[in-house]
Design an enzyme around this catalytic site. Sequence first.
Site, PDB file in Angstrom:
ATOM      1  N   GLU A  55      66.500  -8.571   1.575  1.00 47.91           N
ATOM      2  CA  GLU A  55      66.551  -9.873   2.248  1.00 47.91           C
ATOM      3  C   GLU A  55      65.245 -10.641   2.059  1.00 47.91           C
ATOM      4  O   GLU A  55      65.256 -11.841   1.780  1.00 47.91           O
ATOM      5  CB  GLU A  55      66.793  -9.693   3.763  1.00 47.91           C
ATOM      6  CG  GLU A  55      68.081  -9.007   4.110  1.00 47.91           C
ATOM      7  CD  GLU A  55      67.940  -7.505   4.335  1.00 47.91           C
ATOM      8  OE1 GLU A  55      68.627  -6.981   5.231  1.00 47.91           O
ATOM      9  OE2 GLU A  55      67.165  -6.853   3.605  1.00 47.91           O
TER      10      GLU A  55
ATOM     11  N   CYS B  49      67.777  -5.009   9.293  1.00 50.02           N
ATOM     12  CA  CYS B  49      66.887  -4.327  10.235  1.00 50.02           C
ATOM     13  C   CYS B  49      66.174  -5.388  11.082  1.00 50.02           C
ATOM     14  O   CYS B  49      66.340  -6.590  10.875  1.00 50.02           O
ATOM     15  CB  CYS B  49      65.869  -3.486   9.472  1.00 50.02           C
ATOM     16  SG  CYS B  49      64.627  -4.468   8.574  1.00 50.02           S
TER      17      CYS B  49
END
Length: 160
Positions: free
Chosen positions: A64, A92
């Site tokens: 990401e 996360c």
Amino acid sequence: MARQVHIIDRSQDEHFMRLAMAQAAEGASLGEVPVGAVLVKAGEVIGVGFNQPISLHDPSAHAEVQAIRRAALAEHNYRLPGSTLYVTLEPCSMCAGLLVHARIARVVYGATEPKAGVAVSRGQFFSQDFLNHKVLVEGGVLAAECSEMLSAFFAQRRRQ
């Protein structure tokens, strides 16, 4: 104020998730955990990435992060409003915070991450009242395929 309506095209989501899976495969070929991400705005890919913490010696080099960094450079803006991030694994806490700071409109993930995912697995980070930006969340797109990619990678690692 008019309510904003989001129309979700599942076939488009699957198309971009497959591109994220291709990124994950690229990472796996380098020995990285196979997580891939693609950032899309107005139907166009503006950033791609795969996990690179091992090869870059950088614990923040998640898929990401890599995709958002590339998109921000391409867009000449650290804010990416109106964009959708497709990622093969539930984000996360670090990546979830980044999505908020970058003003990503929507995140679409494949497999859940029971140990560290914060979209649904370890709390619902994106629905917290203290956030100054709301990210729409869609999970489970091509989940079985994304999960299998990770399972196969770790099974191969155990055999080595």
